[in-house]
Design a protein around this motif. Sequence first.
Motif, PDB file in Angstrom:
ATOM      1  N   ASP A  50       4.358   1.969   8.398  1.00  0.00           N
ATOM      2  CA  ASP A  50       5.572   1.756   7.608  1.00  0.00           C
ATOM      3  C   ASP A  50       6.304   0.493   8.035  1.00  0.00           C
ATOM      4  N   LEU A  53       4.484  -2.419   6.502  1.00  0.00           N
ATOM      5  CA  LEU A  53       4.704  -2.505   5.063  1.00  0.00           C
ATOM      6  C   LEU A  53       6.178  -2.735   4.700  1.00  0.00           C
ATOM      7  N   ALA A  55       8.532  -0.533   5.007  1.00  0.00           N
ATOM      8  CA  ALA A  55       9.111   0.712   4.493  1.00  0.00           C
ATOM      9  C   ALA A  55       9.958   1.348   5.589  1.00  0.00           C
ATOM     10  N   THR A  56      11.212   0.989   5.634  1.00  0.00           N
ATOM     11  CA  THR A  56      12.090   1.495   6.684  1.00  0.00           C
ATOM     12  C   THR A  56      13.281   2.227   6.076  1.00  0.00           C
ATOM     13  N   ILE A 115      -0.565   4.873   0.875  1.00  0.00           N
ATOM     14  CA  ILE A 115       0.814   4.410   1.045  1.00  0.00           C
ATOM     15  C   ILE A 115       0.915   2.916   0.761  1.00  0.00           C
ATOM     16  N   ALA A 116      -0.098   2.156   1.172  1.00  0.00           N
ATOM     17  CA  ALA A 116      -0.099   0.708   0.910  1.00  0.00           C
ATOM     18  C   ALA A 116      -0.086   0.437  -0.589  1.00  0.00           C
ATOM     19  N   GLU A 118       1.218   2.359  -2.788  1.00  0.00           N
ATOM     20  CA  GLU A 118       2.538   2.741  -3.285  1.00  0.00           C
ATOM     21  C   GLU A 118       3.599   1.706  -2.960  1.00  0.00           C
ATOM     22  N   GLN A 119       3.470   1.055  -1.814  1.00  0.00           N
ATOM     23  CA  GLN A 119       4.521   0.172  -1.325  1.00  0.00           C
ATOM     24  C   GLN A 119       4.355  -1.277  -1.758  1.00  0.00           C
ATOM     25  N   VAL A 120       3.140  -1.684  -2.082  1.00  0.00           N
ATOM     26  CA  VAL A 120       2.873  -3.098  -2.352  1.00  0.00           C
ATOM     27  C   VAL A 120       2.272  -3.263  -3.744  1.00  0.00           C
ATOM     28  N   ASP A 121       2.787  -4.209  -4.495  1.00  0.00           N
ATOM     29  CA  ASP A 121       2.213  -4.520  -5.802  1.00  0.00           C
ATOM     30  C   ASP A 121       0.929  -5.334  -5.629  1.00  0.00           C
TER      31      ASP A 121
END
Length: 209
Positions: A50, A53, A55-56, A115-116, A118-121
């Motif tokens: 996280d 990425l 995501a905090t 998760i990657a 989900e978090q990164v376009d």
Amino acid sequence: MDQLILVLELVGTLAFAASGAMTALKKNMDLFGVCILGLTTAVGGGVIRDVILGATPPATFQSPIYAVVAVVTSVVLFWPRLRRVFMWDPVLYDLAMLVMDSAGLGIFTVMGIRIAYEQVDQPGWFLLVFVGVVTGVGGGVLRDVLAGDTPYIFVKHIYACASLAGALVCTALWHSAGELPAMLLGAGTVLAIRFLSAHFRWNLPHANS
């Protein structure tokens, strides 16, 4: 789908927490040490992922369920009767560690890739594979460092390479096979390589070989 993903995450958390707790038991740590090592092993890779990425705060601190599962698992394994079973028989201990560590490694490797996404376009291959491997091996590295051991991934069987293979399989199949089949096949690849490497005693070349 979301419920199945949650189940996989909880199984991976339990498996890694068990491997951390059992390492602490082997080191003769007290209850607090067993819980900390179990918790660190279970959530450490996810926290590193996280942070990478951006995501905090990390998911672990937003939903306490993973920490609760890790701590409860550690406390259960500290129960004297159960503790004696694993500590009395080295073969059973090694088998349990192999199964728990491999299950956690496989599940968290593919979860890191999910998760990657989900978090990164439009994430690239390198990011997906890197994040998957870091998520898979991160908790185990922290466990071994806290336990005063050389990290398992550097000395024992095919570990990080199994995670790398699983991450590559998952990433390659993500769009063609679909999210769930890609994750299951990626995790299965990790498990297969880990079990085969343990059975046939496969290791990468060492510096003194």
